[in-house]
Scaffold this motif. Structure first.
Motif, mmCIF file in Angstrom:
data_model
loop_
_atom_site.group_PDB
_atom_site.id
_atom_site.type_symbol
_atom_site.label_atom_id
_atom_site.label_comp_id
_atom_site.label_asym_id
_atom_site.label_seq_id
_atom_site.Cartn_x
_atom_site.Cartn_y
_atom_site.Cartn_z
ATOM 1 N N VAL A 86 36.502 25.311 -122.796
ATOM 2 C CA VAL A 86 35.980 23.854 -123.101
ATOM 3 C C VAL A 86 34.520 23.931 -123.010
ATOM 4 C CG1 VAL A 86 35.798 21.578 -122.370
ATOM 5 C CG2 VAL A 86 37.908 22.413 -122.267
ATOM 6 N N LEU A 87 33.898 24.417 -121.927
ATOM 7 C CA LEU A 87 32.433 24.692 -121.842
ATOM 8 C C LEU A 87 31.971 25.419 -123.107
ATOM 9 C CD1 LEU A 87 31.993 25.360 -117.950
ATOM 10 C CD2 LEU A 87 31.254 23.497 -119.555
ATOM 11 N N THR A 88 32.313 26.461 -123.456
ATOM 12 C CA THR A 88 31.848 27.296 -124.513
ATOM 13 C C THR A 88 31.979 26.522 -125.759
ATOM 14 O OG1 THR A 88 33.837 28.505 -124.423
ATOM 15 C CG2 THR A 88 31.775 29.698 -123.481
ATOM 16 N N ALA A 89 33.129 25.930 -125.958
ATOM 17 C CA ALA A 89 33.346 25.313 -127.256
ATOM 18 C C ALA A 89 32.515 24.094 -127.313
ATOM 19 C CB ALA A 89 34.811 24.765 -127.364
ATOM 20 N N THR A 90 32.240 23.332 -126.199
ATOM 21 C CA THR A 90 31.335 22.229 -126.344
ATOM 22 C C THR A 90 29.820 22.450 -126.736
ATOM 23 O OG1 THR A 90 32.749 21.302 -124.660
ATOM 24 C CG2 THR A 90 31.115 20.015 -125.359
ATOM 25 N N PHE A 91 29.553 23.591 -125.833
ATOM 26 C CA PHE A 91 28.058 23.986 -126.154
ATOM 27 C C PHE A 91 27.711 25.018 -126.945
ATOM 28 C CE2 PHE A 91 28.901 22.081 -121.948
ATOM 29 C CZ PHE A 91 28.137 20.814 -122.003
ATOM 30 N N LEU B 277 20.804 25.071 -107.846
ATOM 31 C CA LEU B 277 21.809 24.801 -109.005
ATOM 32 C C LEU B 277 22.770 26.361 -109.007
ATOM 33 C CD1 LEU B 277 23.411 23.062 -111.036
ATOM 34 C CD2 LEU B 277 21.621 23.796 -112.547
ATOM 35 N N LEU B 278 21.669 27.314 -109.193
ATOM 36 C CA LEU B 278 22.317 28.599 -109.325
ATOM 37 C C LEU B 278 23.178 28.903 -108.165
ATOM 38 C CD1 LEU B 278 22.601 31.192 -111.216
ATOM 39 C CD2 LEU B 278 20.432 31.752 -110.263
ATOM 40 N N SER B 279 22.525 29.099 -106.810
ATOM 41 C CA SER B 279 23.135 29.501 -105.837
ATOM 42 C C SER B 279 24.368 28.821 -105.339
ATOM 43 C CB SER B 279 22.215 29.749 -104.873
ATOM 44 O OG SER B 279 21.420 28.375 -104.462
ATOM 45 N N ASP C 44 14.204 16.435 -126.325
ATOM 46 C CA ASP C 44 13.113 15.376 -125.649
ATOM 47 C C ASP C 44 13.871 15.100 -124.248
ATOM 48 O OD1 ASP C 44 11.000 13.848 -126.677
ATOM 49 O OD2 ASP C 44 12.341 12.321 -125.591
ATOM 50 N N SER C 45 12.741 14.839 -123.529
ATOM 51 C CA SER C 45 13.059 14.478 -121.941
ATOM 52 C C SER C 45 14.011 13.081 -121.840
ATOM 53 C CB SER C 45 12.158 14.170 -121.016
ATOM 54 O OG SER C 45 11.183 13.485 -121.618
ATOM 55 N N SER C 46 14.106 12.399 -122.972
ATOM 56 C CA SER C 46 14.822 11.238 -122.847
ATOM 57 C C SER C 46 16.816 11.721 -123.316
ATOM 58 C CB SER C 46 14.424 10.259 -123.812
ATOM 59 O OG SER C 46 14.804 10.806 -125.184
ATOM 60 N N GLU C 47 16.755 12.710 -123.772
ATOM 61 C CA GLU C 47 18.143 13.298 -124.225
ATOM 62 C C GLU C 47 18.694 13.764 -122.957
ATOM 63 O OE1 GLU C 47 18.328 15.022 -128.141
ATOM 64 O OE2 GLU C 47 16.279 15.315 -127.743
ATOM 65 N N LYS C 48 18.964 12.944 -121.889
ATOM 66 C CA LYS C 48 19.368 13.273 -120.638
ATOM 67 C C LYS C 48 20.747 14.124 -120.739
ATOM 68 C CE LYS C 48 16.686 11.248 -117.503
ATOM 69 N NZ LYS C 48 15.483 11.364 -118.452
ATOM 70 N N ILE C 49 21.709 13.736 -121.498
ATOM 71 C CA ILE C 49 23.323 14.109 -121.628
ATOM 72 C C ILE C 49 22.943 15.661 -122.410
ATOM 73 C CG2 ILE C 49 25.384 14.004 -122.514
ATOM 74 C CD1 ILE C 49 25.439 10.907 -121.917
ATOM 75 N N ALA C 50 22.246 15.433 -123.451
ATOM 76 C CA ALA C 50 21.995 16.840 -124.036
ATOM 77 C C ALA C 50 21.193 17.961 -123.067
ATOM 78 C CB ALA C 50 21.074 16.715 -125.178
ATOM 79 N N ILE C 51 20.463 17.588 -122.279
ATOM 80 C CA ILE C 51 19.846 18.332 -121.147
ATOM 81 C C ILE C 51 20.791 18.844 -120.208
ATOM 82 C CG2 ILE C 51 18.150 18.493 -119.542
ATOM 83 C CD1 ILE C 51 16.109 16.849 -121.213
ATOM 84 N N ILE C 52 21.745 18.094 -119.749
ATOM 85 C CA ILE C 52 22.685 18.473 -118.904
ATOM 86 C C ILE C 52 23.479 19.543 -119.410
ATOM 87 C CG2 ILE C 52 24.638 17.919 -117.465
ATOM 88 C CD1 ILE C 52 23.326 15.115 -117.223
ATOM 89 N N LEU D 217 23.401 28.109 -117.616
ATOM 90 C CA LEU D 217 23.950 28.503 -116.192
ATOM 91 C C LEU D 217 24.993 29.521 -116.211
ATOM 92 C CD1 LEU D 217 23.728 27.717 -113.171
ATOM 93 C CD2 LEU D 217 25.254 25.909 -113.534
ATOM 94 N N ILE D 218 25.786 29.284 -117.302
ATOM 95 C CA ILE D 218 27.120 30.248 -117.250
ATOM 96 C C ILE D 218 26.728 31.694 -116.856
ATOM 97 C CG2 ILE D 218 29.319 30.891 -118.538
ATOM 98 C CD1 ILE D 218 29.223 27.999 -119.869
ATOM 99 N N LEU D 219 25.937 32.400 -117.553
ATOM 100 C CA LEU D 219 25.751 33.560 -117.664
ATOM 101 C C LEU D 219 25.021 34.153 -116.359
ATOM 102 C CD1 LEU D 219 24.889 34.950 -121.163
ATOM 103 C CD2 LEU D 219 27.236 34.985 -120.109
ATOM 104 N N PRO D 220 24.046 33.505 -115.895
ATOM 105 C CA PRO D 220 23.560 33.862 -114.559
ATOM 106 C C PRO D 220 24.320 33.685 -113.407
ATOM 107 C CG PRO D 220 22.007 32.446 -115.861
ATOM 108 C CD PRO D 220 23.264 32.599 -116.657
ATOM 109 N N VAL D 221 25.273 32.542 -113.597
ATOM 110 C CA VAL D 221 26.158 32.363 -112.438
ATOM 111 C C VAL D 221 27.127 33.583 -112.328
ATOM 112 C CG1 VAL D 221 28.325 31.002 -111.788
ATOM 113 C CG2 VAL D 221 26.173 29.825 -112.180
#
Lengths: 532, 322
Positions: A18-23, B99-101, B172-180, B187-191
């Motif tokens: 889901v994560l990869t598909a979404t993003f 966040l990472l750790s 843009d800093s207003s696009e909160k959800i997109a930023i998350i 985050l995925i690969l470093p984690v």
């Protein structure tokens, strides 16, 4: 239990999908690049964005887009007016008058005036300011006096003629109205700068990015890009991936990667000279190395062309003098003494200097072997491979060399000890050169032991030329003076000059309006750069 | 209760001691922050002036006292390299590091417990051998290599995930959800890189703890009573086998904020690891002291929390303490 496990595993898997598909889609979109945006890599996080305080190249890269100076260095490494309209130098070379452009404003809308220029230079001269630039404005202990003649005229009065001052006068200017009566070393301005340059500072997310946006009030040609995003990516491989993916638009590649990069369609490659050379410095206080014949024997023993081929894959030139071939003060060909690879000459020279091979095959004189150590700072620009090639070459002619890599600060502690003698035999290093050929601090005998003449070089003729080069303002005369000094130094062989490396830049084809490739880089006229 | 208060009070001189030793050790390393200001065009006297401005010409104990006085008032000073307040420099980078750790820690624990349990339940059979093989493999592969391979596969070849950074700076800093969304994606690969490295060791510990516990007479007794294997594992063995992990976790707490330097470096992740390493190389004493201060406090907090968790997992300890 196995059921339970299966369930949780399948949950993790589906979450990942889901994560990869979404993003994933968003990611692919980004690699095409945004219109009007250029992404530049910084090979490290800048320290601060105040042009009078910066010490690292990454800060300077960003600062160059935000600030401007009275003059600027062009593609040909010459100075041309920027915030100044024109300048005059008095016949005695002691008074400089700069006429500033009218109607220039700071990014916050405040007018730019002569007071800002005077404030900038006086702040640099102030001993409380932690800046490396102060020495540029203090001549023999006496500071240069800056005054505002009127709102758009600046006068600089030098205690004595000092030609390199013109380059120092090109320093970027900071706003008085925002920094007067603040502690410049810790001012919040340093991370939230306001300048007069083509781009305005927008945001700095530590370790993530710095964004600058188009300055609509820019006094010069209107900037084409909407914004530049600077991304600190320290790791070389990560940078390589970023240029391939289109996450950054420019990247200096290692020669080893050239073939691979050539295959990537969206990249254009540029190769150009840098104002830099790598060398091995001889400690001239060492009783063996004091003898020019020993230094010459070492020089003849080393195939520097082979080093250029092995280390730089041929993307560089063998160096013989302490000045870059792209400098306007580079000596003419026949004035340069070249110590080209001729190992047979090494033996002859050593024997004529009274050295004999001992039972171990090493040359010695009065019971003292020609056995040296070479030190270098890890992480410096000179490749460790150089030392290995030199070691093997010297071994073949009967000179023993031990390689000692050191942590950078430990290395500096030795070469900058300020004591005589210094505790090294040979040291490997690179110099990045300034567009002005005045290398007084590196070669003048008064710069030893405190100063950057850490090898203890002393030649009265060179001393005289270096002193004269600072007082003559005529460009042609200065070129001759420094060419002569460089040729003399090259002949004396205080360094084994290794090579001038060339930069290979990969640039995304969507970027246009680059300046003529050269030591000043590809973005000398950043306002003219655009992106598809 | 008195025991815990005493423990906290004991920590204070310990922190001061740790900080003083670090302060002195740091200064024994060659060079100092003024070396950053070396420039061939600079006079030696200007360098001396900068050293004076930075108070580096004072004797070490005087410098330490001055630093401590300010630190007590919550002022960790200014970075010598950037002029930024140290607290600001740390807090700018703390969120990315946490966040990472934390993500990696949670993942590590979940996977460790799962693998540890399977390994122990199927000890010496093929699932155990497979897990042992995989964990040893994870242990032997250097993190930087894992990181580069992840980038190569998921970022370059498949183009699924971004290779570096924290979030897409074009947002843009207003696009909160997109930023998350973008942050999760980054985050995925470093984690994964962080987690693979730490699973290996912990799984070995947990497997060993579990095998040990499963051989205890009370487990045999539970089995004899006909309790299901899953219940035995989850209710009877889980907590007891977790004891060594708790100790290890207590020690790992400071690691959570010190940052995973190698992973941060490869993925250009804006964490504290990079801040600390840069500070070490540029001998930025105030930033180094700031990060050390934080780590020292967390080592003690970590040990304290480990003790608390210990007494939860093994109530006998609590009784002995009181």
């Amino acid at each position: 239990m196995p059921k339970m496990l299966k369930k949780s595993l399948s949950m993790i898997c589906s979450l990942a999908i889901v994560l990869t598909a979404t993003f994933g889609i968003g990611c692919a979109r980004k690699s095409t690049g945004s219109h009007g945006t250029m992404n530049l890599r910084l090979s490290g996080e800048p320290n601060l964005l105040n042009p009078i305080l910066t010490t690292d190249a990454y800060s300077a890269q960003v600062v160059g887009t935000i600030f401007s100076g009275m003059l600027k260095v062009n593609e040909k490494l010459e100075l041309e007016p920027d915030l100044a309209e024109s300048y005059d130098i008095s016949p005695d070379g002691k008074t400089y008058i700069f006429k500033l452009k009218p109607n220039v404003t700071w990014h916050d809308g405040a007018p730019f005036t002569a007071d800002d220029v005077v404030f900038t230079f006086n702040t640099i001269i102030d001993p409380k300011t932690n800046t490396v630039r102060r020495s540029n404005y203090v001549i023999n202990g006496k500071p240069i006096r800056f005054t505002a003649v009127d709102s758009h005229t600046v006068k600089a009065e030098l205690p004595e003629p000092f030609a390199p001052f013109l380059l120092s006068a090109a320093a970027e200017i900071i706003p008085k109205h925002l920094l007067d009566n603040t502690n410049i070393n810790t001012a919040s301005f340093n991370r939230n700068p306001v300048g007069t340059g083509p781009f305005k500072f927008k945001e700095w997310k530590a370790g993530q990015h710095i964004i600058v946006v188009k300055n609509p009030l820019y006094y010069g040609k209107p900037p084409q890009l909407d914004r530049i995003i600077f991304k600190p990516i320290s790791d070389y491989n990560a940078g390589k991936v970023a240029i391939i993916k289109g996450d950054i638009d420019e990247f200096d590649i290692n020669p080893q990667d050239l073939a691979e990069m050539k295959k990537i369609r969206h990249l254009a490659l540029y190769e150009y000279d840098q104002l830099q050379y790598s060398f091995v410095g001889f400690n001239l206080k060492n009783h063996h190395l004091q003898d020019i014949k020993v230094r010459q024997a070492i020089a003849y023993a080393v195939d520097r062309k082979a080093i250029v081929d092995a280390v730089l894959k041929g993307h560089g030139t063998v160096a013989d003098v302490p000045i870059s071939p792209v400098s306007w003060a580079y000596p003419t060909g026949n004035a340069i003494t070249r110590y080209d690879y001729a190992p047979a000459k090494s033996a002859t020279l050593l024997e004529s200097a009274g050295y004999k091979k001992n039972t171990h095959g090493i040359y010695e004189k009065d019971g003292s072997e020609l056995a040296f150590t070479i030190i270098y700072g890890q992480g410096g620009k000179a490749s460790p491979k150089n030392a290995e090639i030199i070691q093997s070459a010297l071994g073949k002619v009967g000179i023993k060399l031990t390689i000692v890599p050191m942590e950078w600060q430990s290395f500096l502690r030795i070469v900058n000890s300020g004591k005589d003698p210094k505790k090294f035999d040979l040291c490997m290093l690179s110099w990045s050169l300034s567009p002005d050929p005045d290398d007084y601090s590196i070669w003048h005998s008064s710069e030893y032991p405190k100063g950057f003449n850490f090898i203890g070089y002393s030649n009265p003729k060179v001393d005289a030329l270096l002193t004269r080069g600072r007082t003559v303002n005529n460009h042609t005369q200065r070129a001759q003076i420094y060419a002569e000094a460089s040729a003399l130094i090259g002949h004396d062989l205080p360094y084994l000059f290794l090579y001038y490396p060339r930069t290979i830049s990969a640039v995304n084809q969507r970027i246009h309006g680059l300046s003529e490739p050269g030591p000043a880089g590809l973005f000398v006229r950043i306002e003219g750069v655009s992106a598809d | 209760m008195g025991y815990w208060v005493r423990r906290i009070l004991y920590s204070i001189p310990l922190i001061i001691g740790m900080l003083f030793v670090s302060f002195v050790l740091m200064r024994l390393a060659p060079g100092d922050p003024s070396n950053m200001f070396l420039d061939p065009r600079m006079n030696a006297s200007d360098l001396l002036q900068i050293r004076k401005n930075l108070a580096l010409d004072q004797p070490i104990p005087v410098q330490f006292l001055a630093w401590s006085k300010r630190a007590i008032c919550g002022d960790l000073g200014f970075s010598t390299a950037t002029g930024q307040p140290v607290i600001q420099a740390i807090s700018d980078r703390l969120p990315a590091t946490l966040l990472l750790s934390l993500t990696s820690l949670v993942l590590t624990l979940v996977i460790t417990f799962l693998l540890g349990i399977i390994s122990a339940a199927k000890a010496t059979k093929w699932p155990d051998m497979l897990i042992t093989f995989i964990t040893f493999l994870g242990m032997s592969i250097p993190t930087f290599w894992i990181g580069l391979m992840l980038i190569l596969i998921f970022s370059v070849t498949l183009n699924w995930l971004p290779a570096s950074g924290f979030y897409d700076p074009t947002l843009d800093s207003s696009e909160k959800i997109a930023i998350i969304g973008s942050t999760i994606q980054h985050l995925i690969l470093p984690v994964i890189a962080c987690t693979i490295g730490s699973i290996a060791g912990l799984t070995r510990y947990y497997r060993f703890g579990m095998i040990n516990v499963l051989q205890q007479p009370y487990i045999l007794a539970a089995r004899a009573r006909g309790i299901s294997p899953w219940r035995i594992l989850s209710r009877h063995a889980f907590k007891n086998a977790a004891l060594p992990i708790i100790t290890l976790l207590g020690m790992e707490l400071p690691g959570l904020v010190s940052g995973a330097y190698i992973v941060e470096y490869i993925f250009a992740w804006p964490g504290l690891g990079q801040l600390g390493i840069n500070a070490a190389f540029s001998r930025d004493y105030p930033v180094l002291m700031g990060t050390l201060f934080m780590s020292s406090v967390l080592i003690l907090v970590g040990n304290f929390l480990a003790d608390v968790m210990y007494s939860w997992a093994d109530p006998r300890i609590n009784r002995n303490a009181s």
